[in-house]
Scaffold this active site. Structure first.
Site, PDB file in Angstrom:
ATOM      1  N   CYS A   1      34.089  -3.514 -44.368  1.00 55.34           N
ATOM      2  CA  CYS A   1      33.476  -4.811 -44.085  1.00 55.34           C
ATOM      3  C   CYS A   1      34.511  -5.744 -43.465  1.00 55.34           C
ATOM      4  O   CYS A   1      35.594  -5.936 -44.032  1.00 55.34           O
ATOM      5  CB  CYS A   1      32.933  -5.420 -45.376  1.00 55.34           C
ATOM      6  SG  CYS A   1      32.321  -7.111 -45.175  1.00 55.34           S
TER       7      CYS A   1
ATOM      8  N   SER B   1      -5.129 -20.375 -29.083  1.00 55.21           N
ATOM      9  CA  SER B   1      -4.242 -19.722 -28.138  1.00 55.21           C
ATOM     10  C   SER B   1      -4.917 -18.453 -27.629  1.00 55.21           C
ATOM     11  O   SER B   1      -6.007 -18.100 -28.052  1.00 55.21           O
ATOM     12  CB  SER B   1      -2.909 -19.395 -28.812  1.00 55.21           C
ATOM     13  OG  SER B   1      -1.991 -18.900 -27.891  1.00 55.21           O
TER      14      SER B   1
ATOM     15  N   ALA C   1       8.990 -14.385 -22.575  1.00 55.77           N
ATOM     16  CA  ALA C   1       8.852 -12.933 -22.702  1.00 55.77           C
ATOM     17  C   ALA C   1       9.346 -12.458 -24.066  1.00 55.77           C
ATOM     18  O   ALA C   1       8.738 -11.592 -24.703  1.00 55.77           O
ATOM     19  CB  ALA C   1       9.620 -12.233 -21.586  1.00 55.77           C
TER      20      ALA C   1
ATOM     21  N   CYS D   1      27.920  -3.212 -46.217  1.00 58.68           N
ATOM     22  CA  CYS D   1      29.061  -3.517 -47.067  1.00 58.68           C
ATOM     23  C   CYS D   1      28.684  -3.264 -48.517  1.00 58.68           C
ATOM     24  O   CYS D   1      27.595  -3.627 -48.969  1.00 58.68           O
ATOM     25  CB  CYS D   1      29.461  -4.981 -46.879  1.00 58.68           C
ATOM     26  SG  CYS D   1      30.603  -5.597 -48.131  1.00 58.68           S
TER      27      CYS D   1
ATOM     28  N   CYS E   1      35.101  -8.909 -46.245  1.00 57.18           N
ATOM     29  CA  CYS E   1      35.762  -8.766 -47.547  1.00 57.18           C
ATOM     30  C   CYS E   1      36.619  -7.502 -47.648  1.00 57.18           C
ATOM     31  O   CYS E   1      37.343  -7.332 -48.626  1.00 57.18           O
ATOM     32  CB  CYS E   1      34.728  -8.786 -48.671  1.00 57.18           C
ATOM     33  SG  CYS E   1      33.681  -7.311 -48.738  1.00 57.18           S
TER      34      CYS E   1
ATOM     35  N   TYR F   1      -8.784 -27.077 -17.026  1.00 57.38           N
ATOM     36  CA  TYR F   1      -9.361 -25.737 -16.922  1.00 57.38           C
ATOM     37  C   TYR F   1     -10.320 -25.387 -18.055  1.00 57.38           C
ATOM     38  O   TYR F   1     -10.904 -24.297 -18.067  1.00 57.38           O
ATOM     39  CB  TYR F   1      -8.264 -24.671 -16.862  1.00 57.38           C
ATOM     40  CG  TYR F   1      -7.236 -24.754 -17.977  1.00 57.38           C
ATOM     41  CD1 TYR F   1      -7.552 -24.432 -19.287  1.00 57.38           C
ATOM     42  CD2 TYR F   1      -5.936 -25.165 -17.706  1.00 57.38           C
ATOM     43  CE1 TYR F   1      -6.625 -24.506 -20.300  1.00 57.38           C
ATOM     44  CE2 TYR F   1      -4.985 -25.242 -18.712  1.00 57.38           C
ATOM     45  CZ  TYR F   1      -5.335 -24.909 -20.000  1.00 57.38           C
ATOM     46  OH  TYR F   1      -4.397 -24.998 -20.998  1.00 57.38           O
TER      47      TYR F   1
ATOM     48  N   LYS G   1     -11.030 -14.986 -18.006  1.00 55.31           N
ATOM     49  CA  LYS G   1     -12.050 -15.449 -18.948  1.00 55.31           C
ATOM     50  C   LYS G   1     -13.407 -14.895 -18.539  1.00 55.31           C
ATOM     51  O   LYS G   1     -13.737 -14.850 -17.342  1.00 55.31           O
ATOM     52  CB  LYS G   1     -12.118 -16.982 -18.981  1.00 55.31           C
ATOM     53  CG  LYS G   1     -10.842 -17.665 -19.444  1.00 55.31           C
ATOM     54  CD  LYS G   1     -10.970 -19.184 -19.352  1.00 55.31           C
ATOM     55  CE  LYS G   1      -9.674 -19.873 -19.748  1.00 55.31           C
ATOM     56  NZ  LYS G   1      -9.736 -21.344 -19.569  1.00 55.31           N
TER      57      LYS G   1
ATOM     58  N   TYR H   1       9.522 -14.289 -26.805  1.00 58.97           N
ATOM     59  CA  TYR H   1       8.583 -14.799 -27.800  1.00 58.97           C
ATOM     60  C   TYR H   1       7.324 -13.923 -27.838  1.00 58.97           C
ATOM     61  O   TYR H   1       6.836 -13.550 -28.906  1.00 58.97           O
ATOM     62  CB  TYR H   1       8.212 -16.238 -27.461  1.00 58.97           C
ATOM     63  CG  TYR H   1       7.186 -16.862 -28.373  1.00 58.97           C
ATOM     64  CD1 TYR H   1       7.564 -17.419 -29.588  1.00 58.97           C
ATOM     65  CD2 TYR H   1       5.844 -16.904 -28.008  1.00 58.97           C
ATOM     66  CE1 TYR H   1       6.620 -17.994 -30.425  1.00 58.97           C
ATOM     67  CE2 TYR H   1       4.897 -17.474 -28.836  1.00 58.97           C
ATOM     68  CZ  TYR H   1       5.290 -18.024 -30.040  1.00 58.97           C
ATOM     69  OH  TYR H   1       4.351 -18.596 -30.873  1.00 58.97           O
TER      70      TYR H   1
ATOM     71  N   LYS I   1       0.530 -11.474 -18.920  1.00 55.14           N
ATOM     72  CA  LYS I   1       1.848 -12.065 -18.744  1.00 55.14           C
ATOM     73  C   LYS I   1       2.689 -11.290 -17.722  1.00 55.14           C
ATOM     74  O   LYS I   1       2.550 -10.081 -17.570  1.00 55.14           O
ATOM     75  CB  LYS I   1       2.593 -12.112 -20.088  1.00 55.14           C
ATOM     76  CG  LYS I   1       1.854 -12.866 -21.181  1.00 55.14           C
ATOM     77  CD  LYS I   1       1.630 -14.331 -20.846  1.00 55.14           C
ATOM     78  CE  LYS I   1       2.869 -15.159 -20.973  1.00 55.14           C
ATOM     79  NZ  LYS I   1       3.328 -15.355 -22.342  1.00 55.14           N
TER      80      LYS I   1
ATOM     81  N   ASP J   1       2.748 -22.949 -17.143  1.00 55.97           N
ATOM     82  CA  ASP J   1       3.747 -23.050 -18.209  1.00 55.97           C
ATOM     83  C   ASP J   1       4.043 -24.526 -18.438  1.00 55.97           C
ATOM     84  O   ASP J   1       4.982 -25.094 -17.884  1.00 55.97           O
ATOM     85  CB  ASP J   1       5.017 -22.304 -17.813  1.00 55.97           C
ATOM     86  CG  ASP J   1       5.994 -22.180 -18.982  1.00 55.97           C
ATOM     87  OD1 ASP J   1       5.596 -22.472 -20.125  1.00 55.97           O
ATOM     88  OD2 ASP J   1       7.153 -21.799 -18.742  1.00 55.97           O
TER      89      ASP J   1
ATOM     90  N   LYS K   1      -1.631 -18.924 -15.142  1.00 54.71           N
ATOM     91  CA  LYS K   1      -1.357 -19.504 -16.461  1.00 54.71           C
ATOM     92  C   LYS K   1      -0.196 -20.487 -16.319  1.00 54.71           C
ATOM     93  O   LYS K   1       0.955 -20.092 -16.136  1.00 54.71           O
ATOM     94  CB  LYS K   1      -1.011 -18.410 -17.472  1.00 54.71           C
ATOM     95  CG  LYS K   1      -0.814 -18.933 -18.888  1.00 54.71           C
ATOM     96  CD  LYS K   1      -0.531 -17.780 -19.851  1.00 54.71           C
ATOM     97  CE  LYS K   1      -0.381 -18.303 -21.274  1.00 54.71           C
ATOM     98  NZ  LYS K   1       0.776 -19.213 -21.423  1.00 54.71           N
TER      99      LYS K   1
ATOM    100  N   GLU L   1      -7.177 -17.228 -13.087  1.00 59.93           N
ATOM    101  CA  GLU L   1      -6.407 -18.376 -12.625  1.00 59.93           C
ATOM    102  C   GLU L   1      -4.976 -18.249 -13.144  1.00 59.93           C
ATOM    103  O   GLU L   1      -4.727 -17.576 -14.147  1.00 59.93           O
ATOM    104  CB  GLU L   1      -7.020 -19.680 -13.131  1.00 59.93           C
ATOM    105  CG  GLU L   1      -7.092 -19.770 -14.646  1.00 59.93           C
ATOM    106  CD  GLU L   1      -7.958 -20.914 -15.127  1.00 59.93           C
ATOM    107  OE1 GLU L   1      -7.685 -22.053 -14.708  1.00 59.93           O
ATOM    108  OE2 GLU L   1      -8.895 -20.658 -15.914  1.00 59.93           O
TER     109      GLU L   1
ATOM    110  N   CYS M   1      31.330 -10.271 -51.807  1.00 58.41           N
ATOM    111  CA  CYS M   1      31.489 -10.470 -50.365  1.00 58.41           C
ATOM    112  C   CYS M   1      31.035 -11.880 -49.995  1.00 58.41           C
ATOM    113  O   CYS M   1      29.858 -12.212 -50.159  1.00 58.41           O
ATOM    114  CB  CYS M   1      30.679  -9.443 -49.581  1.00 58.41           C
ATOM    115  SG  CYS M   1      30.863  -9.597 -47.795  1.00 58.41           S
TER     116      CYS M   1
ATOM    117  N   GLU N   1      -3.438 -28.523 -18.828  1.00 58.63           N
ATOM    118  CA  GLU N   1      -1.994 -28.390 -19.005  1.00 58.63           C
ATOM    119  C   GLU N   1      -1.258 -29.473 -18.232  1.00 58.63           C
ATOM    120  O   GLU N   1      -1.500 -29.683 -17.042  1.00 58.63           O
ATOM    121  CB  GLU N   1      -1.553 -27.010 -18.497  1.00 58.63           C
ATOM    122  CG  GLU N   1      -0.314 -26.482 -19.151  1.00 58.63           C
ATOM    123  CD  GLU N   1      -0.605 -25.794 -20.474  1.00 58.63           C
ATOM    124  OE1 GLU N   1       0.355 -25.341 -21.124  1.00 58.63           O
ATOM    125  OE2 GLU N   1      -1.783 -25.698 -20.885  1.00 58.63           O
TER     126      GLU N   1
END
Length: 709
Positions: A433, A96, A48, A451, A436, A240, A304, A50, A328, A132, A130, A128, A457, A188
């Site tokens: 900061c 993809s 999720a 900073c 530093c 698939y 599809k 990603y 998803k 993983d 997906k 269908e 620094c 897969e």
């Protein structure tokens, strides 16, 4: 897409400079995650999270198409093969899918298909789960299995044929008669939950590392050097799709899947035909409810277009087909406690608060940190100045809800007020900061406090050196983050020029680098060789490596293309320091994509005497190459093209894709720098602008004749 909390400026509020900088950050970040996922089988973020990064990238590119990068995540698939196995080039690329996150996203996808094909009603789609797992392509010649390859970067994968032959779900010979001479079956590789638990139990008993989730274990098992180990892991395979086919035995997606099953493969029993958007969404909800009982991991549903001739007409856009989409499942959330708030200082001096959490598992990953973004976010104020979380602030000791989506580390999305301890006090964001001690200031209109220590620094010095040697900058192999930190701590490398004098200083040193713990003669020799290889650097990479705020790869490339060589660049930047009224400053801001915010950042960098002195010392050690020219024999290579009006022989997207493949830059507006305007019926203001600036105007037929059809 579904509403979600992004720790970013809303896309519609981004300036072009901010968009370019963020696209650069996302390209680098997503590439790193692709490497961890596809090559190392050890992802550090959830699917999720990603997906949210990719969606953010796509959203920005949709608003700023002229900023799309060559290394954009939208232009590539997966990651390059690891080198552990022989490489296999796919006859047909393994692409993809684009993602949908809401019902509306799915409806929009179907609507795009209907409009593209000019249909009167929605067509039939297949649906269908997906899976993983790990994508695999199986090549059969004369009905016999000859090659099994991973997806890799979509164009080239890893040869895992010996391991593939140990899977019971994969036939060594295709069943039936009249099998085409060449057949590529794709699907897969996955592992069931029961087999995953049993494997981890065996790993633990043997004092071997355990896997984080079934997907990692399946990928790691398939990539074993010893096929016997793969055989012991009980991997399974769902087919698939297909790649190269010397003949097509069916004319629909469903027909092909049925044919694949008849050849001896397992297909997902939940595969279904859907005749409407409502049917697609009903299937999605049914699968979501049954998800936990399936016995294997899925992360959504794939739709599809059923007719293959319509799939061909729709074709592809960048890394994805137009005729398919992955719907998803929502990101997972969890509740935990904020034990502390830590302030981290980045290479630009930005003070970023991070919540130190009571460890909690979210989406199969143990989470101990969550981003708090900035001091306003802690106070319950959004980027637009309006309240978030109902205006509730975040305090140490609070019970919070975290979500693994949208950033490098999870984010706190809400506070459980009824569990707030009485001793909890509003968090006071530091005004100095923590590294530093320099004063930390917040510029007007910004949410970030920074900073002011600059070059003194330590946090910024080390981070700037790390950025300098990073992959998209000087890319010095063997000089990673830990080595940079160690050399800095020992006073060996305090600025970029020190890297290129390291070998000479080592000759005179009493204690050699080879005597240091963790190095050795071979490592040092390789490091020095890598440094020597980088004494020649393209101008755009030098500009990016300087770590100037707002200068990502795209802006660095734009600037380098404009000035051409390093002398012209330095002269221009020095002259631009005279102020906004100077001709040099106006020239800088007139570069397409470079506005005042970026220009001011560059000017401030070069006005700092210490920065210029450090750069001069660096330039004594290296040779800066002019910006590369477009490598293409096309008559439009390097030209800027604008399409306007109605195109009759291709869609606007097809025309843009064609021009970019030929090395042209497609712009959204006309200026005196535009080379060609391709005008179809109905062309309006852009055509008028072209005539005003004397830009060459072409009809669609003239354009096609120029580029070869």
């Amino acid at each position: 897409m579904a509403k979600r909390a992004y720790p970013f400026t809303p896309t519609d509020q981004l300036t072009e400079e901010q968009a370019a900088a963020e696209l650069a950050r996302l390209a680098k970040l997503i590439a790193e995650h692709d490497k961890r996922y596809y090559q190392q089988d050890a992802p550090t973020i959830s699917d999720a999270e990603y997906d949210a990064l990719r969606q953010r990238n796509n959203d920005i590119e949709a608003r700023f198409p002229e900023l799309i990068r060559k290394d954009s995540p939208s232009q590539r698939v997966g990651a390059a093969p690891t080198g552990r196995f022989k490489k296999v080039r796919h006859a047909v690329p393994m692409l993809s899918l684009d993602n949908a996150f809401s019902d509306q996203d799915v409806a929009d996808f179907v609507d795009r298909v209907v409009r593209f094909l000019k249909l009167n009603e929605p067509p039939v789609f297949t649906a269908e789960p997906k899976i993983d797992g790990l994508s695999l392509s199986l090549r059969y010649e004369a009905g016999k299995l000859v090659t099994g390859a991973t997806r890799g970067d979509g164009a080239e994968g890893e040869d895992v044929t010996a391991n593939v032959k140990t899977l019971h779900d994969i036939p060594h010979a295709l069943k039936g008669r009249n099998v085409p001479d060449v057949v590529e079956i794709r699907g897969e590789v996955y592992m069931t939950h029961d087999d995953f638990i049993a494997l981890n139990k065996r790993q633990a008993e043997a004092d071997e590392p355990v896997y984080a989730n079934p997907r990692n274990s399946a990928a790691g098992s398939l990539r074993q050097k010893d096929p016997a180990i793969t055989a012991s892991r009980k991997l399974k395979f769902f087919a698939y799709a297909w790649g190269e086919m010397s003949a097509m035995p069916a004319d629909t997606q469903a027909g092909m899947v049925e044919w694949i099953e008849a050849r001896g493969f397992s297909i997902n029993p939940l595969f279904k035909l859907c005749h409407s958007v409502d049917a697609m969404l009903a299937f999605y909800r049914d699968i979501e409810q049954r998800r936990a009982a399936l016995g294997y991991d899925i992360d959504g549903v794939v739709y599809k277009l059923n007719r293959l001739d319509w799939q061909q007409r729709l074709g592809f856009v960048s890394r994805s087909p137009r005729w398919a989409i992955a719907h998803k499942f929502p990101a997972e959330k969890a509740t935990t406690v904020v034990n502390d708030i830590d302030i981290q200082v980045g290479r630009t001096g930005a003070l970023t608060p991070v919540a130190k959490l009571e460890p909690v598992t979210v989406g199969g990953v143990v989470v101990q940190n969550a981003t708090l973004h900035n001091e306003d976010y802690i106070k319950g104020i959004g980027n637009d100045g309006n309240p978030i979380r109902g205006g509730t602030d975040i305090r140490i000791g609070d019970t919070v809800i975290i979500q693994r989506a949208g950033d490098v580390i999870p984010q706190v999305v809400d506070v459980v007020l009824e569990k707030r301890p009485k001793s909890a006090r509003p968090y006071e964001f530091p005004k100095t900061c923590p590294v530093c001690g320099s004063h930390a200031v917040r510029e007007e209109g910004e949410a970030v406090r920074r900073c002011t220590g600059g070059l003194i620094c330590p946090a910024q010095q080390v981070e700037r050196l790390r950025h300098f040697v990073s992959r998209d900058a000087f890319d010095i192999e063997g000089l990673g983050e830990k080595q940079v930190q160690a050399f800095y701590n020992d006073g060996l490398v305090m600025e970029p020029a020190d890297i290129f004098t390291l070998a000479e200083r080592d000759k005179r040193a009493t204690k050699k680098l080879a005597d240091r713990e963790g190095l050795g003669e071979t490592s040092v020799r390789n490091l020095f060789a890598a440094i020597e290889e980088r004494r020649k650097i393209p101008l755009n990479k030098l500009i990016y490596a300087l770590g100037i705020r707002h200068i990502g790869e795209t802006n660095a490339r734009l600037i380098a293309r404009h000035y051409g060589d390093v002398d012209a660049f330095l002269e221009g930047m020095t002259a631009a320091g005279a102020g906004p009224d100077s001709e040099a400053y106006r020239e800088l801001t007139n570069i397409g994509g470079i506005g005042e915010v970026v220009a001011d950042a560059i000017v401030e960098f070069f006005k700092e005497k210490k920065n210029r002195e450090a750069l001069d010392r660096l330039l004594e050690q290296i040779e800066v190459e002019p910006m590369e020219k477009v490598k293409s024999d096309s008559p439009v290579a390097g030209k800027t093209v604008v399409f306007t009006g109605s195109l009759e022989k291709m869609t606007r997207n097809e025309a843009k894709a064609q021009a970019e493949r030929l090395g042209a830059k497609v712009a959204g507006s006309v200026s005196k720098k535009t080379d060609y305007v391709v005008a179809g019926p109905g062309a309006g203001s852009k055509l008028a602008e072209a005539q005003k600036h004397g830009v060459t105007v072409l009809s669609e037929d003239e354009w096609l004749a120029m580029v070869g059809g």
